[in-house]
Design a protein around this motif. Structure first.
Motif: not given
Length: 64
Positions: A35-36, A39-43, A47
Protein backbone atom coordinates in the motif's frame (compact mmCIF):
# COMPACT_ATOMS: atom_id res chain seq x y z
CA UNK A 1 11.77 -2.96 -3.95
CA UNK A 2 9.10 -0.94 -5.75
CA UNK A 3 9.49 -0.46 -9.46
CA UNK A 4 7.63 2.50 -10.89
CA UNK A 5 6.19 2.43 -14.38
CA UNK A 6 5.27 5.25 -16.74
CA UNK A 7 4.41 5.21 -20.46
CA UNK A 8 6.47 8.00 -22.02
CA UNK A 9 8.35 8.51 -25.27
CA UNK A 10 11.29 10.08 -23.40
CA UNK A 11 12.06 8.84 -19.92
CA UNK A 12 12.97 11.19 -17.07
CA UNK A 13 16.63 11.30 -16.07
CA UNK A 14 17.59 8.26 -14.00
CA UNK A 15 14.75 6.09 -15.34
CA UNK A 16 15.22 2.95 -17.45
CA UNK A 17 13.73 2.99 -20.95
CA UNK A 18 12.72 -0.47 -22.07
CA UNK A 19 10.04 -2.02 -24.25
CA UNK A 20 8.47 1.39 -24.99
CA UNK A 21 7.98 2.30 -21.32
CA UNK A 22 9.91 3.98 -18.52
CA UNK A 23 10.85 2.22 -15.29
CA UNK A 24 12.40 3.51 -12.08
CA UNK A 25 13.63 1.08 -9.44
CA UNK A 26 13.47 2.64 -6.00
CA UNK A 27 16.22 1.13 -3.91
CA UNK A 28 15.47 3.60 -1.11
CA UNK A 29 11.90 2.30 -0.85
CA UNK A 30 12.94 -1.31 -0.37
CA UNK A 31 10.83 -2.99 2.26
CA UNK A 32 7.75 -0.80 1.84
CA UNK A 33 4.40 -2.47 2.31
CA UNK A 34 2.44 -2.77 -0.92
CA UNK A 35 0.00 0.00 0.00
CA UNK A 36 2.86 2.40 0.80
CA UNK A 37 4.59 1.51 -2.47
CA UNK A 38 1.39 2.27 -4.40
CA UNK A 39 1.10 5.63 -2.62
CA UNK A 40 4.73 6.40 -3.43
CA UNK A 41 4.05 5.66 -7.11
CA UNK A 42 0.92 7.80 -7.12
CA UNK A 43 2.88 10.70 -5.65
CA UNK A 44 5.11 10.49 -8.75
CA UNK A 45 2.03 10.30 -11.04
CA UNK A 46 3.01 6.74 -12.01
CA UNK A 47 1.81 3.21 -11.38
CA UNK A 48 3.50 0.34 -9.61
CA UNK A 49 4.72 -2.09 -12.23
CA UNK A 50 3.26 -5.49 -12.93
CA UNK A 51 5.82 -7.61 -14.74
CA UNK A 52 3.90 -9.34 -17.53
CA UNK A 53 6.43 -11.83 -18.87
CA UNK A 54 9.99 -13.15 -18.68
CA UNK A 55 11.29 -10.69 -21.30
CA UNK A 56 10.04 -7.69 -19.32
CA UNK A 57 11.43 -9.17 -16.11
CA UNK A 58 14.85 -9.71 -17.68
CA UNK A 59 14.93 -6.20 -19.15
CA UNK A 60 13.66 -4.32 -16.10
CA UNK A 61 15.27 -6.34 -13.31
CA UNK A 62 18.38 -7.91 -14.87
CA UNK A 63 20.41 -7.84 -11.64
CA UNK A 64 17.74 -9.26 -9.34
Amino acid sequence: MPVYFSVESVCPEGWLSSLGSCYWVSKSSFGLRYEAAVQSCESKLTNIVTIEDALENDRVLPDM
